[in-house]
Design a protein around this motif. Structure first.
Motif, PDB file in Angstrom:
ATOM      1  N   ILE A 129      32.253  -9.474  27.105  1.00  0.00           N
ATOM      2  CA  ILE A 129      32.936  -9.013  25.899  1.00  0.00           C
ATOM      3  C   ILE A 129      34.266  -8.370  26.262  1.00  0.00           C
ATOM      4  N   SER A 134      36.370  -6.014  19.816  1.00  0.00           N
ATOM      5  CA  SER A 134      35.067  -6.370  19.288  1.00  0.00           C
ATOM      6  C   SER A 134      34.828  -5.582  17.998  1.00  0.00           C
ATOM      7  N   LYS A 388      28.651  -3.501  23.958  1.00  0.00           N
ATOM      8  CA  LYS A 388      27.698  -4.599  24.085  1.00  0.00           C
ATOM      9  C   LYS A 388      26.354  -4.222  23.478  1.00  0.00           C
ATOM     10  N   GLU A 404      30.372 -12.727  14.632  1.00  0.00           N
ATOM     11  CA  GLU A 404      29.648 -11.896  15.583  1.00  0.00           C
ATOM     12  C   GLU A 404      28.376 -12.596  16.043  1.00  0.00           C
TER      13      GLU A 404
END
Length: 411
Positions: A129, A134, A388, A404
């Motif tokens: 990631i 994110s 994460k 997502e």
């Protein structure tokens, strides 16, 4: 015409000329949206990839003002309307040290050393990631204005600041009830007010994972002096003892906390008594030779599990002085930077509710910033694990968006 009138006329003309040359028209005229968009294309270009949920800005690592990883800056203590999921907060305080001062400059040094971390190049291959692009809104919330002349007041300031920020509503309320703080130290004593805030936010104690050369569970009387006071109890070697006394750490039967990387100097083996009484598991620096990083990771995870809330505290002196000389109490025989980072990557399933990285004293590091660079990388690994874990929670709760869900499947 009198001389005074001539001087006044000359000054008036000069003022008009300066005003004309200063772009006064730029300040007063209205700008169209098209013109503003053009300025943004020139000086604030954005770059977006398909899997990224929010656009991120391209910026050279050496450019811009020094926020952590070029994150958006808000002085969060005075802007309660700015919501965040994770806050980077500095605590420039070092008057509770027992040896070398200088960690008050740690937050500034860590931010500077994080310059090559950008959202544009923030992808973490081990985690799969980019924590800066994110789901989580991560802000650099600046520094707590901590007094350097009164430790009792400093503790109150830090406790109030951490408690205020921890009580805020998060930017992503579907994922967690409270945001998380990652504190840049500062000396290690700041963990006590941080744990007070974690206790208040969660309504109960948390477990602790403590990377350090030293125990930091010393009874205040272990620093013997005729001259004692309430302030002298609060040091960077006694704060976990005090936290245990206050009931902030879940140190009951079956819920031990963990020290890792120990090679502390002792008066005698009796120094372990307070540590044992508060139910800590000790992993020494030498254990990495027999167990390897994999064994250290397994020992930590078997002890702490994945469900209980854990506060992570990283004293940079867990590293050998060869890798982190810029610290207040260096101890030879520590771990390498690579070993620490590998262990941090292996414990990403912990339920981290907050963290700190402390004791970076840049005056003692080399010109290459090796200590601050290590600290900045530690923060990056912590952020990656927090983000994460959040993605994993999205999948469990069913709140993930289509993008997502695709992203989680790719992991």
């Amino acid at each position: 015409m009198k001389s005074k009138e001539l001087i006044f006329l000359a000054l008036s003309c000069l003022s008009a000329l300066v005003q004309a040359c200063s772009g006064h028209d730029h300040q007063t005229r209205e700008w169209s949206q098209e013109e503003l968009d053009e300025l943004d294309k020139k000086w604030g270009a954005e770059f977006t990839e398909s899997y990224v949920l929010t656009a991120y800005r391209v910026q050279w690592g050496y450019a811009g003002i020094s926020t952590f990883a070029h994150l958006q800056y808000h002085k969060c203590l005075t802007t309660p309307s700015e919501l965040f999921d994770i806050a980077i907060i500095g605590a420039p305080f070092d008057t509770a040290v027992s040896y070398r001062p200088g960690a008050r400059f740690g937050p500034r040094a860590i931010r500077a050393a994080s310059a090559r971390q950008t959202s544009f190049r923030g992808f973490n291959p081990r985690a799969g990631i980019n924590p800066y692009a994110s789901w989580a809104r991560i802000l650099d919330c600046g520094d707590i204005p901590v007094t350097p002349v009164d430790n009792a007041v400093a503790v109150k300031q830090m406790t109030a600041a951490f408690t205020e920020l921890s009580a805020r509503a998060p930017s992503s309320p579907a994922l967690h009830a409270r945001p998380k703080l990652v504190t840049l130290g500062g000396d290690h004593s700041l963990s006590l007010p941080a744990l007070r805030a974690a206790y208040a936010a969660r309504g109960g104690p948390v477990r602790v994972l403590h990377f350090d050369a030293h125990l930091d569970t010393w009874h205040p009387a272990k620093y013997p002096s005729y001259w004692t006071s309430a302030q002298s109890r609060f040091t960077h070697g006694s704060m976990f003892f005090l936290a245990g006394e206050e009931g902030l750490i879940a140190n009951g039967t079956g819920t031990p906390s963990v020290h890792a990387g120990l090679r502390t100097r002792l008066s005698d083996l009796g120094d372990y008594e307070d540590d044992d009484a508060q139910n800590w598991v000790r992993i020494s620096a030498d254990d990495v030779d027999e167990l390897g990083t994999k064994g250290i990771i397994e020992s930590i995870m078997e002890t702490l599990g994945t469900e209980d809330p854990v506060y992570l505290s990283v004293d940079i002196d867990v590293l050998d002085p060869a890798f982190a000389p810029g610290t207040g109490t260096p101890e030879p025989g520590g771990w390498t930077t690579r070993e620490l980072i590998r262990i941090l990557r292996g414990i990403e399933d912990l339920n981290l509710v907050g963290a700190d990285v402390v004791e970076v004293a840049p005056a003692y590091q080399g010109a290459g910033e090796e200590t601050a660079l290590a600290a900045a990388q530690v923060v990056f690994e912590i952020l990656s694990s927090m983000v994460k874990r959040g993605l994993s929670e999205m999948g469990k709760t069913g709140v993930a968006s289509m993008e997502e869900e695709i992203f989680i499947e790719e992991l």
